[in-house]
Each structure stands twice: as C-alpha cells, then as structure tokens.
Design a protein around this motif. Sequence first.
Motif, short mmCIF file in Angstrom:
data_model
loop_
_atom_site.label_atom_id
_atom_site.label_comp_id
_atom_site.label_asym_id
_atom_site.label_seq_id
_atom_site.Cartn_x
_atom_site.Cartn_y
_atom_site.Cartn_z
N TRP A 1 0.61 -1.24 -0.12
CA TRP A 1 0.03 -0.15 0.04
C TRP A 1 0.79 1.23 -0.03
O TRP A 1 1.94 1.27 0.61
N ALA A 2 0.39 2.31 -0.62
CA ALA A 2 1.14 3.77 -0.57
C ALA A 2 0.05 4.72 -0.21
O ALA A 2 -1.21 4.44 -0.38
N LEU A 3 0.41 5.87 0.34
CA LEU A 3 -0.59 7.01 0.68
C LEU A 3 0.04 7.98 -0.18
O LEU A 3 1.14 8.37 0.06
N MET A 4 -0.98 8.66 -0.54
CA MET A 4 -0.65 10.08 -1.43
C MET A 4 -1.36 11.19 -1.00
O MET A 4 -2.58 11.16 -0.90
N ASP A 5 -0.74 12.58 -1.08
CA ASP A 5 -1.63 13.80 -0.81
C ASP A 5 -2.45 13.74 -1.77
O ASP A 5 -2.01 13.81 -3.04
N ALA A 6 -3.48 14.50 -1.78
CA ALA A 6 -4.37 14.80 -2.69
C ALA A 6 -4.86 16.20 -2.61
O ALA A 6 -5.40 16.87 -1.71
#
Length: 179
Positions: free
Chosen positions: A141-146
């Motif tokens: 899993w990866a997490l990105m700023d939106a």
Amino acid sequence: MGISAPAQEPWANEQATRPGLSWGVKSSFTRYIDTMPDGRRGAGHGATEAGDGVYFFELEDASGFDPSSPEGIVKYRGDLRYKGHQGMLFVMIVDPWIEFRDTGAVLTAVDAERWPNKEHRIELATLAPGAPAAGRLPRGWALMDARLTPAGVEVFNGVYGVGERLEPVGFCAHLKSGG
C-alpha cells in the motif's frame, strides 16, 4: 447514518488484504452531509464504506501500470454519491483511476456531467507522495497527498478552491503473496 470522526488509518480494515483504493474524500464535507436532515451518502458497484467516512474502491485493472517507473494507469471501480438540500446538492464520484504521468500523478473520475457516458473523465485531484501515515501501511500500500484541481472544484460546486487539501488517497495495485 451516524456522525463519526475521519479515520486516521483508511487502510486499517479487512480491505487492506486486497488491492484497492481507500479514500475519505473530504472529511469536513462528509460531516456536513451527515449533519443535514436529508443528507445521504452511499456507495455501490465496487465501492463500499470501510468505516468513518472512508470508502474502498475495488481494483479493476492494473495491467497498464509499471510500478518500476511508475507510469501508467491503475483503474479502480465503484460509485460514491452524496446528496442533500432536497436534491440541490449532489456529488457523484465514479470509477476513480490513478494516472501516473511524467508531469505527476492525478486522480481522475467519470465526468458526472456526461453521465451515464463513462468514457469521458475529469481530473479530480493532483496526487503527490508525502501524505503523513498515522500508522504502518500494510505491505503493497502507498499513501498520497490529494489536492483539488479546477475540474474537482466544479464537482464540489465551487465550495472549495483549487489546491484545497482532500483526504489522503491510499492505494494498492497488487499484493504479493505473503503480503
């Protein structure tokens, strides 16, 4: 439907064991919908509520994505709708895709103005690495700023401006065995 605080770990549920996209959209908007007498929100067609206003979208196709570059498109499927004010407020987010381009990553969705035609898409948010993780991300899993784009501003009827921070987007394009 109860009012609850936004989840700190959108991936901390049973969906984390399979590829998908986990997203709380905008927690203040969700809270606003939840406080309205006729406010409603729901998911279907591949999207489910994972809890605390976070939605999980199933992986549709990652064959066009090269994680070593990363370039290409990761396609997720699902239908998310918010409504209220006797139908005057209506937001629909259908089939979010993460498109990795040489200019950066964007979250696109079906253009609701052309519904039910699903061929035309809009850029809903720009994505960038660096969203703070409240805990340890599951493997894969990866997490990105939106951040909201000009087309995304229109989805929310101009209530939020360009660059407005949305909830981080957690995603997984595939899971390796044992992960």
